[in-house]
Write a protein that holds these residues in place. Structure first.
Motif, PDB file in Angstrom:
ATOM      1  N   ILE A  28      -5.503  -2.350  -6.039  1.00  0.00           N
ATOM      2  CA  ILE A  28      -5.294  -1.426  -4.916  1.00  0.00           C
ATOM      3  C   ILE A  28      -6.481  -1.529  -3.957  1.00  0.00           C
ATOM      4  O   ILE A  28      -7.544  -2.038  -4.330  1.00  0.00           O
ATOM      5  CB  ILE A  28      -5.149   0.034  -5.388  1.00  0.00           C
ATOM      6  CG1 ILE A  28      -6.419   0.517  -6.095  1.00  0.00           C
ATOM      7  CG2 ILE A  28      -3.912   0.207  -6.263  1.00  0.00           C
ATOM      8  CD1 ILE A  28      -6.495   2.014  -6.327  1.00  0.00           C
ATOM      9  N   ILE A  81       1.849   2.498  -3.679  1.00  0.00           N
ATOM     10  CA  ILE A  81       0.842   2.670  -4.734  1.00  0.00           C
ATOM     11  C   ILE A  81       1.102   3.906  -5.582  1.00  0.00           C
ATOM     12  O   ILE A  81       1.111   3.825  -6.816  1.00  0.00           O
ATOM     13  CB  ILE A  81      -0.580   2.689  -4.136  1.00  0.00           C
ATOM     14  CG1 ILE A  81      -0.917   1.299  -3.590  1.00  0.00           C
ATOM     15  CG2 ILE A  81      -1.607   3.146  -5.176  1.00  0.00           C
ATOM     16  CD1 ILE A  81      -2.212   1.239  -2.789  1.00  0.00           C
ATOM     17  N   LEU A  82       1.306   5.051  -4.971  1.00  0.00           N
ATOM     18  CA  LEU A  82       1.533   6.265  -5.759  1.00  0.00           C
ATOM     19  C   LEU A  82       2.782   6.132  -6.622  1.00  0.00           C
ATOM     20  O   LEU A  82       2.787   6.534  -7.788  1.00  0.00           O
ATOM     21  CB  LEU A  82       1.640   7.498  -4.854  1.00  0.00           C
ATOM     22  CG  LEU A  82       1.759   8.816  -5.602  1.00  0.00           C
ATOM     23  CD1 LEU A  82       0.567   9.038  -6.541  1.00  0.00           C
ATOM     24  CD2 LEU A  82       1.886   9.970  -4.623  1.00  0.00           C
ATOM     25  N   HIS A 101      -9.774  -0.188  -2.227  1.00  0.00           N
ATOM     26  CA  HIS A 101     -10.810   0.740  -2.672  1.00  0.00           C
ATOM     27  C   HIS A 101     -10.963   1.822  -1.606  1.00  0.00           C
ATOM     28  O   HIS A 101     -11.825   1.746  -0.731  1.00  0.00           O
ATOM     29  CB  HIS A 101     -12.132   0.000  -2.909  1.00  0.00           C
ATOM     30  CG  HIS A 101     -13.174   0.874  -3.513  1.00  0.00           C
ATOM     31  ND1 HIS A 101     -14.192   1.414  -2.787  1.00  0.00           N
ATOM     32  CD2 HIS A 101     -13.319   1.324  -4.786  1.00  0.00           C
ATOM     33  CE1 HIS A 101     -14.953   2.155  -3.579  1.00  0.00           C
ATOM     34  NE2 HIS A 101     -14.438   2.110  -4.791  1.00  0.00           N
ATOM     35  N   TRP A 102     -10.071   2.807  -1.693  1.00  0.00           N
ATOM     36  CA  TRP A 102     -10.028   3.917  -0.738  1.00  0.00           C
ATOM     37  C   TRP A 102     -10.126   5.219  -1.524  1.00  0.00           C
ATOM     38  O   TRP A 102      -9.118   5.893  -1.775  1.00  0.00           O
ATOM     39  CB  TRP A 102      -8.736   3.899   0.067  1.00  0.00           C
ATOM     40  CG  TRP A 102      -8.594   2.752   1.023  1.00  0.00           C
ATOM     41  CD1 TRP A 102      -9.585   1.977   1.546  1.00  0.00           C
ATOM     42  CD2 TRP A 102      -7.382   2.263   1.594  1.00  0.00           C
ATOM     43  NE1 TRP A 102      -9.069   1.034   2.395  1.00  0.00           N
ATOM     44  CE2 TRP A 102      -7.716   1.183   2.452  1.00  0.00           C
ATOM     45  CE3 TRP A 102      -6.038   2.616   1.482  1.00  0.00           C
ATOM     46  CZ2 TRP A 102      -6.769   0.466   3.177  1.00  0.00           C
ATOM     47  CZ3 TRP A 102      -5.098   1.906   2.205  1.00  0.00           C
ATOM     48  CH2 TRP A 102      -5.464   0.851   3.041  1.00  0.00           C
ATOM     49  N   THR A 109     -10.797   8.157  -0.831  1.00  0.00           N
ATOM     50  CA  THR A 109     -10.309   9.387  -0.204  1.00  0.00           C
ATOM     51  C   THR A 109      -8.788   9.513  -0.219  1.00  0.00           C
ATOM     52  O   THR A 109      -8.256  10.551   0.174  1.00  0.00           O
ATOM     53  CB  THR A 109     -10.797   9.480   1.261  1.00  0.00           C
ATOM     54  OG1 THR A 109     -10.346   8.314   1.962  1.00  0.00           O
ATOM     55  CG2 THR A 109     -12.312   9.570   1.324  1.00  0.00           C
ATOM     56  N   GLN A 110      -8.092   8.487  -0.674  1.00  0.00           N
ATOM     57  CA  GLN A 110      -6.635   8.562  -0.739  1.00  0.00           C
ATOM     58  C   GLN A 110      -6.208   9.454  -1.904  1.00  0.00           C
ATOM     59  O   GLN A 110      -6.855   9.475  -2.964  1.00  0.00           O
ATOM     60  CB  GLN A 110      -6.022   7.171  -0.915  1.00  0.00           C
ATOM     61  CG  GLN A 110      -6.122   6.310   0.310  1.00  0.00           C
ATOM     62  CD  GLN A 110      -5.306   6.878   1.455  1.00  0.00           C
ATOM     63  OE1 GLN A 110      -4.174   7.323   1.282  1.00  0.00           O
ATOM     64  NE2 GLN A 110      -5.893   6.878   2.644  1.00  0.00           N
ATOM     65  N   PRO A 111      -5.113  10.168  -1.770  1.00  0.00           N
ATOM     66  CA  PRO A 111      -4.685  11.077  -2.843  1.00  0.00           C
ATOM     67  C   PRO A 111      -4.322  10.369  -4.141  1.00  0.00           C
ATOM     68  O   PRO A 111      -4.386  10.969  -5.216  1.00  0.00           O
ATOM     69  CB  PRO A 111      -3.467  11.798  -2.243  1.00  0.00           C
ATOM     70  CG  PRO A 111      -3.070  11.029  -1.055  1.00  0.00           C
ATOM     71  CD  PRO A 111      -4.254  10.228  -0.600  1.00  0.00           C
ATOM     72  N   TRP A 112      -3.966   9.078  -4.084  1.00  0.00           N
ATOM     73  CA  TRP A 112      -3.609   8.350  -5.301  1.00  0.00           C
ATOM     74  C   TRP A 112      -4.823   7.771  -6.027  1.00  0.00           C
ATOM     75  O   TRP A 112      -4.718   7.334  -7.158  1.00  0.00           O
ATOM     76  CB  TRP A 112      -2.601   7.229  -5.006  1.00  0.00           C
ATOM     77  CG  TRP A 112      -2.838   6.445  -3.758  1.00  0.00           C
ATOM     78  CD1 TRP A 112      -2.150   6.558  -2.582  1.00  0.00           C
ATOM     79  CD2 TRP A 112      -3.830   5.421  -3.529  1.00  0.00           C
ATOM     80  NE1 TRP A 112      -2.661   5.666  -1.651  1.00  0.00           N
ATOM     81  CE2 TRP A 112      -3.681   4.963  -2.201  1.00  0.00           C
ATOM     82  CE3 TRP A 112      -4.824   4.856  -4.312  1.00  0.00           C
ATOM     83  CZ2 TRP A 112      -4.483   3.964  -1.652  1.00  0.00           C
ATOM     84  CZ3 TRP A 112      -5.623   3.868  -3.766  1.00  0.00           C
ATOM     85  CH2 TRP A 112      -5.457   3.442  -2.456  1.00  0.00           C
ATOM     86  N   PHE A 113      -6.001   7.753  -5.383  1.00  0.00           N
ATOM     87  CA  PHE A 113      -7.163   7.122  -6.002  1.00  0.00           C
ATOM     88  C   PHE A 113      -7.596   7.813  -7.305  1.00  0.00           C
ATOM     89  O   PHE A 113      -7.873   7.129  -8.303  1.00  0.00           O
ATOM     90  CB  PHE A 113      -8.332   7.031  -5.011  1.00  0.00           C
ATOM     91  CG  PHE A 113      -9.342   5.990  -5.407  1.00  0.00           C
ATOM     92  CD1 PHE A 113      -9.144   4.653  -5.089  1.00  0.00           C
ATOM     93  CD2 PHE A 113     -10.483   6.338  -6.121  1.00  0.00           C
ATOM     94  CE1 PHE A 113     -10.067   3.688  -5.469  1.00  0.00           C
ATOM     95  CE2 PHE A 113     -11.411   5.389  -6.495  1.00  0.00           C
ATOM     96  CZ  PHE A 113     -11.201   4.057  -6.171  1.00  0.00           C
ATOM     97  N   PHE A 143       0.817  -1.213   0.000  1.00  0.00           N
ATOM     98  CA  PHE A 143       0.000   0.000   0.000  1.00  0.00           C
ATOM     99  C   PHE A 143       0.854   1.268   0.000  1.00  0.00           C
ATOM    100  O   PHE A 143       0.492   2.261  -0.632  1.00  0.00           O
ATOM    101  CB  PHE A 143      -0.961   0.013   1.177  1.00  0.00           C
ATOM    102  CG  PHE A 143      -1.951  -1.138   1.180  1.00  0.00           C
ATOM    103  CD1 PHE A 143      -2.162  -1.928   0.067  1.00  0.00           C
ATOM    104  CD2 PHE A 143      -2.680  -1.417   2.318  1.00  0.00           C
ATOM    105  CE1 PHE A 143      -3.062  -2.985   0.074  1.00  0.00           C
ATOM    106  CE2 PHE A 143      -3.602  -2.470   2.346  1.00  0.00           C
ATOM    107  CZ  PHE A 143      -3.790  -3.247   1.226  1.00  0.00           C
ATOM    108  N   SER A 144       1.983   1.243   0.668  1.00  0.00           N
ATOM    109  CA  SER A 144       2.838   2.428   0.741  1.00  0.00           C
ATOM    110  C   SER A 144       3.506   2.763  -0.597  1.00  0.00           C
ATOM    111  O   SER A 144       4.046   3.852  -0.758  1.00  0.00           O
ATOM    112  CB  SER A 144       3.909   2.241   1.811  1.00  0.00           C
ATOM    113  OG  SER A 144       4.734   1.147   1.485  1.00  0.00           O
TER     114      SER A 144
END
Length: 178
Positions: free
Chosen positions: A114, A96-97, A116-117, A119-123, A93-94
């Motif tokens: 990934i 992903i971006l 399903h978040w 609200t994460q900046p990478w989504f 997870f760390s």
């Protein structure tokens, strides 16, 4: 009236803590359930290589490992180009971006899984790179398990989403996944 200050301590002056912070224990290595992987590949296609694997949980015959592994083709997938690889990536997870940026920069194409978040900046970056419909994997006790078969600590709430991502510019028409 509490004040917090952050200080950097040089690794040479903080050897034990520095070594411990770089260790990745087995509790950080989770395997995606085989049925979930089959669902992904039946809808998105069969990849040739798993970019973030180790011998016990590789989803493809060919794989790259994060740590030295005698059967992996490469240690650290970030050290080689992804442009001509039909890949599957389920990164920690760390990372992903970093994975999404490499896909953009190299105009690579492959299957990425990934959490399903939204609200994460990478989504939004994930959604921007999508060139397929997504495969949604709802929370399940067996969706992600450690090497000793313990469920992920977030298993009750952790959903995953998979899709084919591409950094190639597809003209002025963007793909709108379902």
């Amino acid at each position: 009236n509490i004040h917090v200050f952050a200080y950097y301590i040089n690794s040479a002056d903080n050897v034990t803590a520095d070594q411990e912070s770089r260790k990745l224990g087995t509790e950080t290595e989770y395997e995606l359930d085989k049925n979930a992987f089959q669902k992904i590949t039946s809808q998105l296609g069969e990849p040739d290589i798993d970019l973030f694997a180790f011998r016990k949980h590789s989803k493809c015959r060919r794989y790259f490992s994060w740590k030295p592994d005698p059967d992996s083709e490469v240690v650290n997938a970030f050290t080689i180009p992804w442009i001509d690889i039909n890949f599957y990536a389920f990164p920690p997870f760390s990372l992903i971006l970093r994975v999404l940026r490499k896909i953009q920069r190299e105009e690579a194409t492959g299957i990425v899984v990934i959490p399903h978040w939204p609200t994460q900046p990478w989504f939004p970056v994930f959604c921007e790179l999508l060139v397929s419909d997504t495969v949604f994997l709802p929370p399940s006790k067996i969706l992600l398990c450690s090497v000793d078969r313990k469920p992920h600590p977030l298993y009750k709430h952790l959903s995953l989403v998979a899709g084919v991502l591409s950094g190639k510019v597809c003209g002025d028409k963007m793909y709108q996944p379902k």
